[in-house]
Design a protein around this motif. Sequence first.
Motif: not given
Length: 281
Positions: A142-148, A216-221, A223-230, A241-242
Motif C-alpha cells: 500500500d505504500a505508494l498510495s501514500y506518495v503525493a 536502489m537497494i531499497f525501493g520507494v515502496a 522505504i515508505v513502509s519501513y519508515m512508517s513502522q518507526f 532516497t539515496g
Amino acid sequence: MKLLRVGPVGQEKPAILDDKGTIRDLSRHVSDFAGPSVGFEALNAIRAIDLSTLPVIENPDRIGACLASVPNFYCIGLNYAKHAAEAGMDAPKEPIIFSKASSALSGPFDPVIIPRQSTKTDWEVELGVVIGKAASYVSEADALSYVAGYCTVNDVSERAFQIEKGGQWIKGKSAPSFGPVGPYLVTADEVPDPQNLSLSLSLNGATVQDSNTSDMIFGVAEIVSYMSQFMMLLPGDIIATGTPSGVGMGMKPQRFLVEGDVMELEVEGLGRQWQQATNAQ
C-alpha cells in the motif's frame, strides 16, 4: 501535474505548468505548497481547476523550491549498490535513515553555499518522495498510495562534518542551501514506476553521476513502509532516497566543490537543476 513556486526568496507564488508548458499562477486558489496543501485532498482540488482561467506567469525571474517548507526532511543513506561499493561499505541490510535540517531547503537554481571551515562539500543527485497523507504502519503493497509526488533533490553534503566529526550525519547535511528541491513537484500519477527513472549529475559539464533508480537497494515502496513502522510520516514530508555512484568522496583522488563549480542534475521526468558553488561570507 507539475507544481512549482516562482518569485523572489520569501515571495514565491504557487504555480502549475499547463499542458503546453505555460506557467499558470495558482495563488488565487492555493496559499502555498507545504504540509496539508500537498495532501491528496488539496491536489484533487487543483485538478478540478480549469487552468486556462489562471493568469500566465511569463519569464519568471526565479523558480524556488517546489515546497515552501517541510515538516521533516528525511534521507536514506547508501541506497545504491554501486555507491555503497565506492564508499567502501557493505550494502545495508535495512534502510539507513537520517535527516537534513528543514532550513537546508533551497531552490533548484539557487547557489550552493560552501560553509565556513568546509573542505569536503559534495554533490548527490537523488529522487525525492513527497508524502501525501499520514502514514503509520503501512504495508509495502500500500505504500505508494501514500506518495503525493516526486521531485529532483541534490542532497549536498559536507563529508568532513558528516564523517570526521563524530555523532550523527545530520550536521554534514544541513547547511543553508544544502537541500535544493524541484523545480517541480510532479504528482505520483505522472510517475508510473519510480524504480525505473534515470538520474544524472554533471560537474562543470562533465558527467559524474549517471544511473537509474533500478539500482536502489531499497525501493520507494519499501522505504515508505519501513519508515512508517518507526514514525508517522506526514503530508509534505520529503524523503531523499539515496544517491548513485559518482560522488566526489568516491573519486580517486577525491574531488570536492570549490567556488565557481557548476552542478547540473536531473531525474527523468522531474526536471533539471543548476547550481553554482559559492563560498560562505
